[in-house]
Design an enzyme around this catalytic site. Structure first.
Site, PDB file in Angstrom:
ATOM      1  CG  HIS A  13      -1.919   1.086   1.327  1.00 17.90           C
ATOM      2  ND1 HIS A  13      -3.147   1.068   1.695  1.00 17.90           N
ATOM      3  CD2 HIS A  13      -1.576   2.375   1.051  1.00 17.90           C
ATOM      4  CE1 HIS A  13      -3.897   2.263   1.633  1.00 17.90           C
ATOM      5  NE2 HIS A  13      -2.904   3.067   1.186  1.00 17.90           N
ATOM      6  CG  HIS A  15      -0.657   6.900  -0.786  1.00 18.26           C
ATOM      7  ND1 HIS A  15      -2.006   7.257  -1.470  1.00 18.26           N
ATOM      8  CD2 HIS A  15      -0.954   6.251   0.173  1.00 18.26           C
ATOM      9  CE1 HIS A  15      -2.906   6.538  -0.761  1.00 18.26           C
ATOM     10  NE2 HIS A  15      -2.241   6.139   0.330  1.00 18.26           N
ATOM     11  CE  LYS A  95      -7.715   1.794  -0.477  1.00 20.47           C
ATOM     12  NZ  LYS A  95      -6.540   2.799  -0.265  1.00 20.47           N
ATOM     13  CG  HIS A 134      -9.676   4.608   3.288  1.00 18.26           C
ATOM     14  ND1 HIS A 134      -8.517   5.243   3.383  1.00 18.26           N
ATOM     15  CD2 HIS A 134     -10.278   4.685   4.337  1.00 18.26           C
ATOM     16  CE1 HIS A 134      -8.656   5.952   4.529  1.00 18.26           C
ATOM     17  NE2 HIS A 134      -9.616   5.657   5.189  1.00 18.26           N
ATOM     18  CG  HIS A 168      -4.761   2.098   5.806  1.00 18.37           C
ATOM     19  ND1 HIS A 168      -6.200   2.010   6.074  1.00 18.37           N
ATOM     20  CD2 HIS A 168      -4.696   2.769   4.644  1.00 18.37           C
ATOM     21  CE1 HIS A 168      -6.909   2.698   5.227  1.00 18.37           C
ATOM     22  NE2 HIS A 168      -5.967   3.053   4.214  1.00 18.37           N
ATOM     23  CG  ASP A 240      -1.746   4.679   4.177  1.00 23.75           C
ATOM     24  OD1 ASP A 240      -1.812   5.159   3.036  1.00 23.75           O
ATOM     25  OD2 ASP A 240      -2.330   5.125   4.952  1.00 23.75           O
TER      26      ASP A 240
HETATM   27  C1  NCD Z   1      -3.739   9.191   2.382  1.00 17.27           C
HETATM   28  C2  NCD Z   1      -2.997  10.124   1.212  1.00 17.27           C
HETATM   29  O1  NCD Z   1      -2.614  11.147   1.680  1.00 17.27           O
HETATM   30  O2  NCD Z   1      -3.280   9.914  -0.057  1.00 17.27           O
HETATM   31  N1  NCD Z   1      -3.582   9.587   3.541  1.00 17.27           N
HETATM   32  C3  NCD Z   1      -3.456   8.910   4.809  1.00 17.27           C
HETATM   33  O3  NCD Z   1      -3.630   9.481   5.720  1.00 17.27           O
HETATM   34  N2  NCD Z   1      -3.230   7.660   5.044  1.00 17.27           N
HETATM   35  C4  NCD Z   1      -4.825   8.424   1.775  1.00 17.27           C
HETATM   36  C5  NCD Z   1      -5.174   7.230   2.705  1.00 17.27           C
HETATM   37  O4  NCD Z   1      -4.577   6.045   2.496  1.00 17.27           O
HETATM   38  O5  NCD Z   1      -6.067   7.362   3.361  1.00 17.27           O
HETATM   39 ZN    ZN Z   2      -3.315   5.177   1.714  1.00 18.33          ZN
END
Ligand code: NCD
Ligand code: ZN
Length: 335
Positions: A13, A15, A95, A134, A168, A240
């Site tokens: 996971h 970003h 997702k 999520h 998460h 995450d």
């Molecule tokens: C994530 C993001 O910034 O894209 N933020 C987070 O707090 N985890 C999005 C997510 O996974 O909820």
């Molecule tokens: Zn995330």
């Protein structure tokens, strides 16, 4: 000096964002991980075949070598079967975000009406595309994940062959779901193996530890640690890691997300070593994910060493967790 080797670490996971941020953060993960499940919450979201293909190309262009596989995802919408058949070879998962629940999720699902979702979820089930979720409601912030368990139950029982990944997870309630429904799995971040709400707002408010879902209670932390340290076969590491520029975090409207990508493996070694469970880390950071997703990553061997490592204050415009602090493990080499 004590060392520990990890083979083919996977971050299930992640970003990576786009443009300059992508160029800053992608090499950090590509250095020590063999692959990662790439989140589709860009603006606009990754919701077409073209968007998947071009985002993957941009990611590959941003990493310095080819020994990293971005496992692409689509942003969940009620897609028809023909579309999913056309995209199945290009994605690893889809997702699902409840609408408006976190960063860039406005186009997500606004009601969990099983009949509206049936065509998509049955096609995903037939095509063996896992559904990553999520799992939060829009209720009181500490109860959002626990309240979502009824949605997981509905999805898991209505689509019993669909692999559903509770992303998460942060609560004892979610941990308990793993043994109740065969088709439910989970990812766990590194920060949720360390933090409770006290660390975020119990003293001085710590914007760099603020994320969705928010860190919960001590008993939740204990449940997460327990299931991760034993490397329960249905749990996988998913950082995450969610980079935001410093000004967006140190702001009167702090963006949610903790940036851990460059220190995740070191901190995981520290935690598993602390509890005398280093032998289980390989399953948590790679083997379980390989079995659950049926993926075969490129070979990579990461050697970590138990020695002090000072975490940089910044990576580009992003402040990592533990910025400027000394952690107990470092990456020695990657082969
Ligand atoms: C994530 C993001 O910034 O894209 N933020 C987070 O707090 N985890 C999005 C997510 O996974 O909820
Ligand atoms: Zn995330």
């Amino acid at each position: 000096m004590k060392t520990h080797k990890l083979l083919m670490p996977l971050d299930m996971h992640l970003h990576l964002r786009d443009a300059v941020m992508l160029e800053t953060v992608a090499p950090l993960t590509a250095y020590s991980f063999s692959g990662a499940i790439i989140m589709p919450n860009l603006v606009p979201p990754v919701d077409t075949l073209d968007a998947v293909i071009s985002y993957k190309q941009r990611i590959m262009a941003a990493v310095p070598n080819d020994y990293f596989e971005p496992y692409m995802t689509l942003f969940y919408k009620n897609y028809d079967r023909a579309f999913l058949e056309s995209v199945v070879d290009k994605i690893t998962a889809i997702k699902l975000y409840p609408a408006g629940i976190t960063t860039n999720s406005e186009g997500g699902v606004s009601s969990f009406d099983v009949e509206e979702m049936r065509e998509t979820l049955e096609a995903m089930s037939d095509l063996e595309i896992p559904l990553c979720v999520h799992g939060e409601t829009d209720g009181f912030v500490m109860d959002r994940e626990a309240e979502f368990m009824s949605v997981y139950e509905l999805l898991a029982t209505t689509f019993p062959k669909l692999k559903i990944i509770m992303e998460h997870i942060t609560t004892k309630a979610a941990v308990e779901m793993l043994d109740k429904f065969e088709n439910l799995y989970a990812t766990i971040t590194v920060h949720h193996l360390i933090l409770t709400l006290d660390d975020v707002v119990g003293g001085m408010m710590k914007p760099h530890l603020f994320c969705k879902p928010i860190a919960k209670r001590p008993e939740d932390l204990d449940a997460l640690l327990n299931v991760a340290l034993q490397a329960h076969p249905k749990v996988m590491f998913g950082s995450d890691s969610a980079p935001h520029p410093q000004h967006a975090k140190e702001s009167c409207g702090c963006a949610a997300g903790v940036f851990t990508a460059p220190i995740a493996l070191q901190i995981l070694c520290e935690i598993f070593d602390h509890y005398g469970k280093l032998e289980n880390l390989q399953a948590f950071v790679s083997d379980n994910a390989q079995s659950i997703y049926g993926i075969c990553p490129e070979f990579k061997e990461v050697t970590l060493e138990k020695r002090p490592f000072v975490v940089p204050e910044h990576y580009g415009t992003v402040v990592p967790m533990y910025a400027g602090e000394t952690i107990g493990w470092a990456i020695e080499s990657v082969d």
